[in-house]
Structures are given as structure tokens and as C-alpha cells.
Design a protein around this motif. Structure first.
Motif, PDB file in Angstrom:
ATOM      1  N   HIS A  11       0.928  -1.145   0.023  1.00 31.83           N
ATOM      2  CA  HIS A  11      -0.080  -0.064  -0.004  1.00 31.83           C
ATOM      3  C   HIS A  11       1.005   1.209   0.206  1.00 31.83           C
ATOM      4  O   HIS A  11       0.655   2.059  -0.698  1.00 31.83           O
ATOM      5  N   ASP A  12       1.902   1.360   0.797  1.00 33.97           N
ATOM      6  CA  ASP A  12       2.737   2.569   0.800  1.00 33.97           C
ATOM      7  C   ASP A  12       3.399   2.824  -0.463  1.00 33.97           C
ATOM      8  O   ASP A  12       3.592   3.661  -0.872  1.00 33.97           O
ATOM      9  N   GLN A  13       3.724   1.722  -1.104  1.00 33.04           N
ATOM     10  CA  GLN A  13       4.639   1.720  -2.305  1.00 33.04           C
ATOM     11  C   GLN A  13       3.542   2.055  -3.385  1.00 33.04           C
ATOM     12  O   GLN A  13       3.882   2.669  -4.458  1.00 33.04           O
ATOM     13  N   LEU A  14       2.252   1.597  -3.482  1.00 30.75           N
ATOM     14  CA  LEU A  14       1.297   2.083  -4.414  1.00 30.75           C
ATOM     15  C   LEU A  14       1.261   3.627  -4.224  1.00 30.75           C
ATOM     16  O   LEU A  14       1.246   4.594  -5.387  1.00 30.75           O
ATOM     17  N   GLN A  15       1.179   4.194  -2.995  1.00 38.15           N
ATOM     18  CA  GLN A  15       1.111   5.740  -3.034  1.00 38.15           C
ATOM     19  C   GLN A  15       2.275   6.320  -3.513  1.00 38.15           C
ATOM     20  O   GLN A  15       2.203   7.506  -3.918  1.00 38.15           O
ATOM     21  N   ASP A  16       3.536   5.826  -3.226  1.00 37.65           N
ATOM     22  CA  ASP A  16       4.892   6.428  -3.485  1.00 37.65           C
ATOM     23  C   ASP A  16       4.753   6.487  -4.912  1.00 37.65           C
ATOM     24  O   ASP A  16       5.187   7.550  -5.581  1.00 37.65           O
ATOM     25  N   LEU A  17       4.511   5.376  -5.652  1.00 34.44           N
ATOM     26  CA  LEU A  17       4.560   5.359  -7.212  1.00 34.44           C
ATOM     27  C   LEU A  17       3.671   6.407  -7.797  1.00 34.44           C
ATOM     28  O   LEU A  17       3.728   6.866  -8.769  1.00 34.44           O
ATOM     29  N   LYS A  57      -4.659   4.158 -13.355  1.00 32.30           N
ATOM     30  CA  LYS A  57      -4.688   2.558 -12.650  1.00 32.30           C
ATOM     31  C   LYS A  57      -4.078   2.381 -11.429  1.00 32.30           C
ATOM     32  O   LYS A  57      -4.932   1.520 -10.415  1.00 32.30           O
ATOM     33  N   ILE A  58      -3.248   3.068 -11.274  1.00 38.04           N
ATOM     34  CA  ILE A  58      -2.737   2.929  -9.514  1.00 38.04           C
ATOM     35  C   ILE A  58      -3.665   3.698  -8.793  1.00 38.04           C
ATOM     36  O   ILE A  58      -3.993   3.088  -7.711  1.00 38.04           O
ATOM     37  N   LYS A  59      -4.418   4.752  -9.032  1.00 35.07           N
ATOM     38  CA  LYS A  59      -5.680   5.379  -8.219  1.00 35.07           C
ATOM     39  C   LYS A  59      -6.780   4.201  -8.285  1.00 35.07           C
ATOM     40  O   LYS A  59      -7.353   4.156  -6.838  1.00 35.07           O
ATOM     41  N   SER A  60      -7.084   3.497  -9.380  1.00 33.01           N
ATOM     42  CA  SER A  60      -8.082   2.341  -9.163  1.00 33.01           C
ATOM     43  C   SER A  60      -7.671   1.456  -8.288  1.00 33.01           C
ATOM     44  O   SER A  60      -8.492   0.980  -7.301  1.00 33.01           O
ATOM     45  N   LEU A  61      -6.556   1.046  -8.282  1.00 29.87           N
ATOM     46  CA  LEU A  61      -5.844  -0.092  -7.449  1.00 29.87           C
ATOM     47  C   LEU A  61      -6.001   0.337  -5.974  1.00 29.87           C
ATOM     48  O   LEU A  61      -6.320  -0.456  -5.101  1.00 29.87           O
ATOM     49  N   CYS A  62      -5.718   1.734  -5.737  1.00 27.93           N
ATOM     50  CA  CYS A  62      -5.571   2.223  -4.467  1.00 27.93           C
ATOM     51  C   CYS A  62      -7.045   2.009  -3.618  1.00 27.93           C
ATOM     52  O   CYS A  62      -7.403   1.774  -2.648  1.00 27.93           O
ATOM     53  N   ALA A  63      -7.951   2.564  -4.709  1.00 27.08           N
ATOM     54  CA  ALA A  63      -9.672   2.496  -4.068  1.00 27.08           C
ATOM     55  C   ALA A  63      -9.769   1.274  -3.870  1.00 27.08           C
ATOM     56  O   ALA A  63     -10.655   0.975  -2.894  1.00 27.08           O
ATOM     57  N   THR A  64      -9.402  -0.051  -4.340  1.00 29.86           N
ATOM     58  CA  THR A  64      -9.728  -1.259  -4.143  1.00 29.86           C
ATOM     59  C   THR A  64      -9.423  -1.634  -2.815  1.00 29.86           C
ATOM     60  O   THR A  64      -9.756  -2.606  -2.239  1.00 29.86           O
ATOM     61  N   HIS A  65      -8.286  -1.088  -2.473  1.00 32.41           N
ATOM     62  CA  HIS A  65      -7.596  -1.236  -1.130  1.00 32.41           C
ATOM     63  C   HIS A  65      -7.867  -0.360  -0.130  1.00 32.41           C
ATOM     64  O   HIS A  65      -7.316  -0.215   1.201  1.00 32.41           O
ATOM     65  N   TYR A 118       7.005  -0.068 -10.504  1.00 31.25           N
ATOM     66  CA  TYR A 118       6.268  -1.374 -11.165  1.00 31.25           C
ATOM     67  C   TYR A 118       6.546  -2.824 -11.082  1.00 31.25           C
ATOM     68  O   TYR A 118       5.881  -3.463 -10.737  1.00 31.25           O
ATOM     69  N   GLY A 119       7.866  -2.901 -11.238  1.00 31.80           N
ATOM     70  CA  GLY A 119       8.197  -4.106 -11.180  1.00 31.80           C
ATOM     71  C   GLY A 119       8.340  -4.824  -9.463  1.00 31.80           C
ATOM     72  O   GLY A 119       7.764  -5.785  -9.313  1.00 31.80           O
ATOM     73  N   THR A 120       8.590  -4.013  -8.658  1.00 31.53           N
ATOM     74  CA  THR A 120       8.388  -4.272  -7.359  1.00 31.53           C
ATOM     75  C   THR A 120       7.093  -4.439  -6.930  1.00 31.53           C
ATOM     76  O   THR A 120       6.671  -5.343  -6.274  1.00 31.53           O
ATOM     77  N   LEU A 121       6.172  -3.658  -7.289  1.00 28.89           N
ATOM     78  CA  LEU A 121       4.802  -3.674  -6.927  1.00 28.89           C
ATOM     79  C   LEU A 121       4.089  -4.814  -7.546  1.00 28.89           C
ATOM     80  O   LEU A 121       3.331  -5.557  -7.018  1.00 28.89           O
ATOM     81  N   ALA A 122       4.463  -5.178  -8.738  1.00 28.65           N
ATOM     82  CA  ALA A 122       3.951  -6.423  -9.487  1.00 28.65           C
ATOM     83  C   ALA A 122       4.630  -7.718  -8.669  1.00 28.65           C
ATOM     84  O   ALA A 122       3.719  -8.640  -8.529  1.00 28.65           O
ATOM     85  N   ALA A 123       5.694  -7.650  -8.257  1.00 28.94           N
ATOM     86  CA  ALA A 123       6.177  -8.892  -7.492  1.00 28.94           C
ATOM     87  C   ALA A 123       5.522  -9.081  -6.061  1.00 28.94           C
ATOM     88  O   ALA A 123       5.005 -10.024  -5.659  1.00 28.94           O
ATOM     89  N   GLU A 132      -5.183  -9.878 -10.153  1.00 34.31           N
ATOM     90  CA  GLU A 132      -5.586  -8.986 -10.828  1.00 34.31           C
ATOM     91  C   GLU A 132      -4.782  -7.709 -10.888  1.00 34.31           C
ATOM     92  O   GLU A 132      -4.428  -6.740 -11.784  1.00 34.31           O
ATOM     93  N   ASP A 133      -4.323  -7.365  -9.490  1.00 36.12           N
ATOM     94  CA  ASP A 133      -3.380  -6.231  -9.385  1.00 36.12           C
ATOM     95  C   ASP A 133      -2.039  -6.383  -9.930  1.00 36.12           C
ATOM     96  O   ASP A 133      -1.540  -5.554 -10.879  1.00 36.12           O
ATOM     97  N   GLY A 134      -1.573  -7.772  -9.885  1.00 40.96           N
ATOM     98  CA  GLY A 134      -0.341  -8.143 -10.518  1.00 40.96           C
ATOM     99  C   GLY A 134      -0.429  -8.117 -12.200  1.00 40.96           C
ATOM    100  O   GLY A 134       0.653  -7.539 -12.494  1.00 40.96           O
ATOM    101  N   ALA A 135      -1.499  -8.381 -12.613  1.00 39.99           N
ATOM    102  CA  ALA A 135      -1.539  -8.448 -14.033  1.00 39.99           C
ATOM    103  C   ALA A 135      -1.836  -6.658 -14.540  1.00 39.99           C
ATOM    104  O   ALA A 135      -1.056  -6.456 -15.482  1.00 39.99           O
ATOM    105  N   ILE A 136      -2.396  -5.927 -13.867  1.00 36.64           N
ATOM    106  CA  ILE A 136      -2.279  -4.548 -14.172  1.00 36.64           C
ATOM    107  C   ILE A 136      -0.825  -3.857 -14.227  1.00 36.64           C
ATOM    108  O   ILE A 136      -0.634  -3.185 -14.929  1.00 36.64           O
ATOM    109  N   LEU A 137      -0.338  -4.289 -12.862  1.00 33.89           N
ATOM    110  CA  LEU A 137       1.221  -3.926 -12.659  1.00 33.89           C
ATOM    111  C   LEU A 137       2.069  -4.375 -13.661  1.00 33.89           C
ATOM    112  O   LEU A 137       2.983  -3.704 -14.215  1.00 33.89           O
ATOM    113  N   SER A 138       1.955  -5.455 -14.063  1.00 34.68           N
ATOM    114  CA  SER A 138       2.790  -6.155 -15.147  1.00 34.68           C
ATOM    115  C   SER A 138       2.580  -5.407 -16.512  1.00 34.68           C
ATOM    116  O   SER A 138       3.464  -5.329 -17.129  1.00 34.68           O
TER     117      SER A 138
END
Length: 165
Positions: A11-17, A57-65, A118-123, A132-138
Motif C-alpha cells: 500500500h505504501d509503495q502504491l502511494q509512492d509510485l 490505474k494506480i488510483k483504481s488499485l488504491c481504491a480497491t484497497h 512497477y516491477g516491485t509492486l507487481a512482485a 488482478e493487481d499483478g496483471a495490471i502492474l505487469s
């Protein structure tokens, strides 16, 4: 905020990115306006569009979390943007091709930060079984790599570096 587990780090790294993208968007637009090479300028505009799409897309991921995408300020990108402006926009150049070569180098530094993010977040997403998050980030990672490779082609095959030499 205490980071207690990989979910918290994710979550922290989503916000950072998100913050990194927001900061690099404005700088990329400025670099695109300053570029004299038409192909470079168009690639930077496309890059800005890609950054904006990534932010959505990151904003949408944040919303899901249930996290605020604006919850962090990325100091790393702040420094890269400052460098991009100082070296790509404010520096004195003897000719346009030399400025364009510098613009490419500064843009790619910002892009490489995004690639790492993006690579770190996908991992992380994959480890957390957030498929689903992993696919979006990849996909965002792949798109960012494509833009980076295109920028290298403009520099090396498109002639920017040759003209600057």
C-alpha cells in the motif's frame, strides 16, 4: 504509519509510485515542449499520456484497497524531477540536438524509477495473491519498458545522439 507486513508495504509503495508519476507527468510535459526533435517531442507527449494512464490505474488499485493515492510524497522522484529541470530545461546548450540528448537522459532517469516501482509492486502483488493487481502492474511495467526502449531508439537510431556529437 507502521508497516507491519507486505500488505502495508504494498500500500505504501502504491502511494509512492502514484506520487512519483504525478511529479514526473508535469516534468515530462515540460521536456516535451522543450525538445526540438519532432519524434522526441511526440514520444514525450506519448510518455506523458502513458504516465497519466498509469496514474489512473494506480488510483483504481488504491481504491480497491481503501487507501488514498495521495498518501505519500515521493522524495526520490522529487529529486529526479529537480535534476531533469536543472539539466534538461534550465542549462545553457550550444545547440538543440545537445539539449535533446540531455532531455532523453533526464527522462530515462525518471522512467527507470517508474520501472523499479512497477516491477516491485507487481512482485508484491503476485506474492500477496493479488492476481488482478499483478496483471495490471505487469502491463504497466511492460508499457513503460516499451516507452523506454523507444526513447533509446530515438537517441541512437533516430539520430539525436549523432547530431549532438
Amino acid at each position: 504509519m507502521t508497516l507491519n507486513n507486505l500488505h502495508d508495504v504494498y500500500h505504501d509503495q502504491l502511494q509512492d509510485l502514484y506520487s512519483a508519476c504525478k511529479q514526473s507527468l508535469e516534468a515530462t510535459t515540460e521536456l516535451g515542449r522543450a525538445a526540438s526533435d519532432k519524434e522526441l517531442s511526440e514520444a514525450l507527449i506519448a510518455g506523458a499520456n502513458g504516465i497519466s494512464e498509469g496514474m489512473d490505474k494506480i488510483k483504481s488499485l488504491c481504491a480497491t484497497h481503501d487507501i488514498d493515492p495521495e498518501g505519500e510524497h515521493c522524495k526520490g522522484m522529487e529529486g529526479l524531477v529537480k535534476e531533469a529541470r536543472a539539466h534538461g530545461l534550465e542549462e545553457d546548450f550550444g545547440d538543440d540536438a545537445t539539449r535533446d540528448a540531455m532531455i532523453i537522459s533526464q527522462y530515462q532517469r525518471m522512467v527507470h524509477y517508474a520501472l523499479a516501482g512497477y516491477g516491485t509492486l507487481a512482485a508484491f502483488a503476485n506474492r500477496l495473491d493479488l492476481d488482478e493487481d499483478g496483471a495490471i502492474l505487469s502491463k504497466l511495467l511492460d508499457d513503460t519498458y516499451d516507452g523506454d526502449r523507444h526513447m533509446t531508439e530515438i537517441a541512437t537510431q533516430g539520430g539525436v545522439n549523432k547530431q549532438a556529437a
